[in-house]
Structures are given as structure tokens and as C-alpha cells.
Design an enzyme around this catalytic site. Structure first.
Site, short mmCIF file in Angstrom:
data_model
loop_
_atom_site.label_atom_id
_atom_site.label_comp_id
_atom_site.label_asym_id
_atom_site.label_seq_id
_atom_site.Cartn_x
_atom_site.Cartn_y
_atom_site.Cartn_z
N THR A 44 -9.85 -5.83 3.13
CA THR A 44 -11.14 -5.15 3.18
C THR A 44 -11.80 -5.23 4.55
O THR A 44 -12.44 -4.28 5.00
CB THR A 44 -12.07 -5.73 2.08
OG1 THR A 44 -11.41 -5.55 0.82
CG2 THR A 44 -13.43 -5.07 2.06
N SER A 48 -9.03 0.59 8.27
CA SER A 48 -9.42 1.66 9.20
C SER A 48 -10.86 2.12 9.02
O SER A 48 -11.32 3.00 9.74
CB SER A 48 -8.50 2.87 9.04
OG SER A 48 -7.18 2.55 9.36
N HIS A 52 -12.17 7.87 2.37
CA HIS A 52 -11.20 8.94 2.12
C HIS A 52 -11.76 9.95 1.12
O HIS A 52 -12.46 9.59 0.18
CB HIS A 52 -9.88 8.35 1.63
CG HIS A 52 -9.07 7.73 2.73
ND1 HIS A 52 -8.53 8.47 3.75
CD2 HIS A 52 -8.74 6.44 2.98
CE1 HIS A 52 -7.88 7.67 4.59
NE2 HIS A 52 -8.00 6.43 4.14
N VAL A 173 -7.25 -20.45 -5.77
CA VAL A 173 -6.76 -20.56 -7.15
C VAL A 173 -5.31 -21.02 -7.11
O VAL A 173 -4.46 -20.44 -6.44
CB VAL A 173 -6.88 -19.21 -7.88
CG1 VAL A 173 -6.22 -19.28 -9.25
CG2 VAL A 173 -8.35 -18.82 -8.00
#
Ligand code: FAD
Length: 398
Positions: A44, A48, A52, A173
Site C-alpha cells: 500500500t 504507483s 484505476h 502473527v
């Protein structure tokens, strides 16, 4: 029971999921766990930053439906919480005759996906949008935009906390134990019990999924995307976003030019096999992870099928001249010394046992676990929609 739902992963998908669960039921106690010290640390925060439009995706696929719905939800969210974004539009450019039918297919998909005001362009018309571009035809996509997904994720986190949700960072985790009535998530620091666990662990989503089920038949293959940046004095060569026609057999869009939310122009990303799941540098190697990738029967089939493309990407990764050549197809004026090294991101691309690089998003549901096993691009754009889908499924457990 310490919580109702535990979400693993504080990337766009995990945080949007937590947010949407809260939206649907404010009474539920939601906990997000991430192993890093900040949110959006992996895909994240290293992508880029493109919003979209949904033009590329097969009509009816999860990518198409979630991208188009997620696009509107993301823009509404940004408006509501004052996250800056810019719907600057983009062009997709065909540079050779064989690409023309592929370009036409993309246009048709866009129409089928309900996009308005798409325009097929001649070279002259293309130059009206991007004066320095070369090519023989193009599409203008007015919906495409840019946003800083790190800022979006931080805002998701702020809203979750303000609504009473908990986000615990530096919590890796390590195990998950399930009984008929609950699920316990064990981290390096402690354990948390809930009715449901949602796995949005990106590059490790297959490993987390295997802690909840023995029937997970995909492996995450990490593909690094490396960027260059245009030197300041050459930024005028790119007005908005310029994309090539993608190879329809490969789940990546090809190196392109992207104006950045904070200014500047990025060139890339390529797609090279990373020798470590979080391998942001060429020198990053984890022998055990690499061994697992190479031993996966599906990966061996992918390697046999795409070795030529893969070698080309690898060569371009080491040769700046080759990278420049790919960019020159779109803007011939670009020279090698116009490019300075940029950052890199690593894509979590699921690969099945039979050699398919999964094209669509994949969500697997078990008794007390929902696993997001494939959420590559455009999952940042689609995050609120994917989150809503998972929230709807989650509520059935209460
Ligand atoms: C180079 C590149 C360019 C891209 N460009 C775009 C674009 O322009 N537009 C777009 O829409 N999408 C783009 N994408 C795709 C997009 O970034 C991803 O689809 C999206 O960010 C996935 O979000 P996520 O939350 O699933 O994964 P991530 O953001 O990777 O989050 C997963 C989280 O899980 C955590 N985690 C993993 N294992 C554990 C564990 N054991 N315990 C606790 N936490 C754990 C990680 O620390 C991480 O924070 C791009 C991706 C890349 C790599």
C-alpha cells in the site's frame, strides 16, 4: 473473548475491511494487527498511487466490479476526509500495428465496464494530451487519477480508531488456533481471541491462510516493481499518465509514466521475481522463501511458460539502457541520463498449483476465517469495495 473480529494486516485492504465492518455494525469490537511499526508499510505504501478506472478488467470479474465500485467509494472517502487526489486522466498508447486490436479490446472492455467518455485517439489527438508521446493510436481515460495511498491508509486508520476500533502495530502473527466457538490469534507479544479472523496479510497471506485451513492451494510469488524518476528538468515531457498496451498474457501493465501526488514523474514499475517476499532491493535474498517459490509446482510451470518475458524483465532491471529503451517506445526523447533511481514495491501475486498466475482477486472463506489470498493491483483503488464485500460476509458470523 477479547474482540469480535481480528483483521491481520494494516494495508489498504485490511484497514478498509475493518472500517467497513464498523460501518455495518458499530457494536462489534474490531482489532487490526500488523507486524510493522506503521500502517501501509508494504504494497500500500510502495505502489504507483494510481486510482484505476477499471478499464482493463474482464467484465463481471471481481477486479472489474470492485475496482469500479471502489473507485467511487475511494473518491467519496477522500472528499469526506480531505485527502488530496487528482483525477488527471491517462492515455494508453499503442506503438505498433499488432497492438491495435489489443488496444481496441481494452476500449471495448472499458465500455462494457460502464466507463463514460472514453476516446479512441489518432496520433495527432494523442499529442493533444501528451505532446511528447510517440505511437500510432491511443485511448484517453478521463477517470484515472492519483492519490497517495499511504495518506489514504493513515486516514482509514484514524477513522477506525475514532470509531472505537483498535490497531496494534509491531504484532507479528505467528499462529492461529481455532475451536468450534472462537479463534485465537497468537503474536510475538500475546494472544487475542475473537469470533472471526480476516487475513489481509498481503505478501504473507498464503502463509496466514494455511494457519486456518489445510486446503489452500495457492502460493504468493513476490514480483518486485522498480522505478526510476525523471529529472526535474525533464518532467515537462509528461503531463499526466502514459501507459503502454499491456501484454494480455501477463498480469502487469508494463513500464509507464506516472505523475506523482506530491509532484515529480515516476517511470516503471518493471516486474522481476523477488528473491525475498519483502525484497525491495536486488541484493535482498531469503534462501528459504526463494526455495519455496522455486519448489512450487505452479511456479515451475509459470517459469517454463514465461521465461523469455521474465529474462527480459530481469535484464531491464540490471540494464538502465534497456529500461530506457522500453520508455523510449512511449517518449523517444527520454535519454538514459534523464532517469534517476526511484523506489521499489513488491507485488503479492498468487500462483496456483497448475501454473496460473491468478488474474482475479481471490477471497476464501472458512468457518471462522476469511482469507484474502490474491489482492494485487487494483486492490488499493478497490479497497473500500473489497472491504465492504468482506464486511458483508463477516456479519453472517454474528
Ligand atoms: C509496485 C506496485 C504498484 C502498484 N500500483 C498500484 C496502483 O497504482 N493502484 C492500485 O490500485 N494498486 C496498485 N498496486 C497494488 C496495491 O498496492 C495492492 O493491491 C494493495 O496495496 C494491497 O493491499 P493489502 O492491504 O492487501 O496489502 P499490503 O499493503 O501489503 O498489506 C499487508 C499487511 O500485512 C502485514 N502482515 C504480513 N504478514 C503479517 C503477519 N504475520 N502478522 C501481522 N501482519 C502481517 C504487512 O506488514 C502489511 O502491512 C501496486 C502494487 C505494487 C507492489
Amino acid at each position: 473473548m477479547s474482540h469480535d473480529v481480528i483483521v491481520i494486516g494494516a494495508g489498504a485492504v485490511g484497514l478498509a475491511t475493518a472500517l467497513q465492518i464498523q460501518e455495518k455494525n458499530r457494536q462489534l469490537k474490531v482489532l487490526v494487527l500488523d507486524k510493522e511499526a506503521n500502517v501501509a508499510h508494504h504494497q500500500t505504501g510502495n505502489n504507483s498511487n494510481v486510482i484505476h478506472s477499471g478499464i482493463y478488467y474482464k467484465p463481471g470479474s471481481l477486479k472489474a466490479t470492485n475496482c469500479i465500485r471502489g473507485y467511487t467509494m475511494l473518491i467519496d472517502f477522500c472528499r469526506k476526509y480531505n485527502v488530496p487526489f487528482d483525477l488527471c486522466g491517462k492515455v494508453i498508447v499503442a506503438t505498433s500495428e499488432p497492438e491495435i486490436p489489443l488496444l481496441k479490446n481494452i476500449y471495448d472492455r472499458g465500455i462494457q465496464n460502464g466507463l463514460q467518455n472514453l476516446k479512441m485517439l489518432t496520433l495527432d489527438e494523442l499529442k493533444g494530451y501528451e505532446p511528447h508521446v510517440a505511437g500510432i493510436a491511443g485511448i484517453h481515460v478521463p477517470q484515472t487519477g492519483i492519490v497517495d495511498y499511504r495518506v489514504v491508509a493513515e486516514k482509514y486508520a484514524e477513522v477506525i480508531r475514532n470509531q472505537g476500533g483498535e490497531i496494534r502495530l509491531n504484532e507479528k502473527v505467528e499462529d492461529i488456533r481455532m475451536t468450534d466457538s472462537d479463534v485465537t490469534v497468537i503474536t510475538g507479544k500475546g494472544s487475542y481471541t475473537a469470533k472471526l479472523v480476516v487475513n489481509c496479510a498481503g505478501l504473507y497471506s498464503d502463509k496466514i491462510a494455511r494457519l486456518t485451513s489445510s486446503s489452500v492451494n495457492v502460493k504468493i510469488v513476490p514480483f518486485r516493481g522498480e522505478y526510476y524518476k525523471l529529472k526535474k528538468e525533464k518532467e515537462h515531457l509528461v503531463k499526466t499518465l502514459i501507459y503502454p498496451v499491456p501484454d494480455p498474457n501477463f498480469p502487469f501493465l508494463g513500464v509507464h509514466f506516472t505523475t506523482m501526488p506530491g509532484g515529480g514523474v515516476e517511470c516503471g514499475p518493471n516486474a522481476v521475481l523477488a528473491f525475498k517476499r519483502e525484497g525491495y532491493k536486488k541484493s535482498d535474498i531469503n534462501l528459504s522463501e526463494l526455495g519455496e517459490t522455486l519448489a512450487w509446482p505452479g511456479f515451475q510451470k509459470v517459469a517454463a511458460k514465461y521465461w523469455r518475458t521474465g529474462m527480459g524483465e530481469m535484464y531491464r532491471s540490471y540494464s538502465k539502457a534497456a529500461f530506457t529503451k522500453a520508455l523510449q517506445k512511449l517518449i523517444p526523447e527520454i535519454q538514459e541520463n534523464d532517469l534517476v533511481p526511484g523506489g521499489a514495491g513488491v507485488r503479492a501475486q498468487a500462483c496456483d498449483k497448475t501454473g496460473g498466475l491468478l488474474d482475479d482477486f481471490m477471497i476464501l472463506e472458512g468457518k471462522r476465517a476469511i482469507n484474502v489470498c490474491n489482492a494485487p493491483s487494483p486492490a488499493a483503488t478497490s479497497s473500500l469495495s473489497i472491504g465492504e464485500t468482506i464486511a458483508e460476509r463477516s456479519l453472517k458470523h454474528f
